[in-house]
Design an enzyme around this catalytic site. Sequence first.
Site, short mmCIF file in Angstrom:
data_model
loop_
_atom_site.label_atom_id
_atom_site.label_comp_id
_atom_site.label_asym_id
_atom_site.label_seq_id
_atom_site.Cartn_x
_atom_site.Cartn_y
_atom_site.Cartn_z
N GLY A 1 0.80 -1.21 0.00
CA GLY A 1 0.00 0.00 0.00
C GLY A 1 0.83 1.26 0.00
O GLY A 1 2.05 1.25 -0.20
N GLN A 2 0.14 2.38 0.23
CA GLN A 2 0.78 3.69 0.18
C GLN A 2 0.70 4.36 1.56
O GLN A 2 0.71 3.68 2.57
CB GLN A 2 0.12 4.52 -0.93
CG GLN A 2 0.30 3.85 -2.29
CD GLN A 2 0.10 4.80 -3.44
OE1 GLN A 2 0.51 5.95 -3.42
NE2 GLN A 2 -0.54 4.31 -4.49
N HIS B 1 -1.26 6.93 11.51
CA HIS B 1 -1.61 6.25 12.76
C HIS B 1 -1.49 7.25 13.90
O HIS B 1 -0.57 8.08 13.91
CB HIS B 1 -0.69 5.07 13.04
CG HIS B 1 -0.74 3.98 12.02
ND1 HIS B 1 -1.92 3.40 11.61
CD2 HIS B 1 0.25 3.36 11.34
CE1 HIS B 1 -1.65 2.47 10.71
NE2 HIS B 1 -0.35 2.42 10.53
N LEU C 1 -5.75 -0.73 5.48
CA LEU C 1 -5.21 -2.08 5.56
C LEU C 1 -3.94 -2.20 4.72
O LEU C 1 -3.87 -1.69 3.61
CB LEU C 1 -6.27 -3.06 5.05
CG LEU C 1 -6.08 -4.55 5.25
CD1 LEU C 1 -7.43 -5.23 5.31
CD2 LEU C 1 -5.26 -5.15 4.11
N VAL D 1 -4.43 -3.98 10.12
CA VAL D 1 -5.55 -3.08 9.85
C VAL D 1 -5.62 -2.01 10.94
O VAL D 1 -5.34 -2.29 12.11
CB VAL D 1 -6.88 -3.86 9.76
CG1 VAL D 1 -7.26 -4.48 11.10
CG2 VAL D 1 -8.01 -2.97 9.23
N ALA D 2 -5.97 -0.79 10.53
CA ALA D 2 -6.11 0.34 11.46
C ALA D 2 -7.52 0.90 11.34
O ALA D 2 -7.93 1.32 10.25
CB ALA D 2 -5.08 1.42 11.13
N CYS E 1 -3.76 6.65 1.46
CA CYS E 1 -3.63 5.46 0.61
C CYS E 1 -3.46 5.81 -0.86
O CYS E 1 -3.79 5.02 -1.75
CB CYS E 1 -4.82 4.52 0.81
SG CYS E 1 -5.02 4.00 2.54
#
Length: 233
Positions: free
Chosen positions: A85-86, A90, A155, A168-169, A185
């Site tokens: 992903g990109q 968080h 994710l 996963v967040a 993302c």
Amino acid sequence: MATSPSQSPSQPQALPPIELHRLGRRPYAPVWQAMRDLTDSRDADTPDQFWLVEHEPVFTQGQAGRPEHLLMPGDIPVVQTDRGGQVTYHGPGQVVLYPLIDVRRSRLGVRHLVSGLENAVIALLAEHGVEARARPDAPGVYVETGVGEAKIASLGLRIRRGGSFHGVALNVDGDLSPFLRINPCGYAGMAMTRLADLVDRCPGVDAPGVAEVGERLAECLALELGRELVSRR
């Protein structure tokens, strides 16, 4: 040696329970390093684990990340990671679940694990009266907010030496403004949302806390994977 009537050579051996570890609030980099260390040192006896954590504010760039998607990170650190992903964010108020699983031993395909993570979030949100869905073109979980679609969970995974890490967040009740400093993302203008705001629109439903959401998310993922979950403090 004879096989008992309750067993047959074609029946797979039951997998041991997944251990649930609660890390509390931690900086990102040491947890990432610990995930890599566990994955690289795995052997046949290493238990599968779920790690629940809240991170200190950080932007993480996945392997496909592009610098132009970091608009104005400012005082929030940027970490180049080895997940898929990109870029994403968080921070406090967001629950992150890392499934550290021996995917070969579990006979678990990457697509199955991704779908399991998405479906676990969807099931949890449904328990709070929130309808959500996954998208085939963009991993994660999305909801309708009344003014359009918004992303509530991001994710990204990595498989190395037959083991999974990253995860996963799910946005629960944290500050979403840092997402405005990036193209989440890799999508310019992607709207982000959080469970607290969605629950506010559901009469009679109380907004849960991050710890409560994390516990239930782990339970939902274990159910999706057909595994037992045991607590490790």
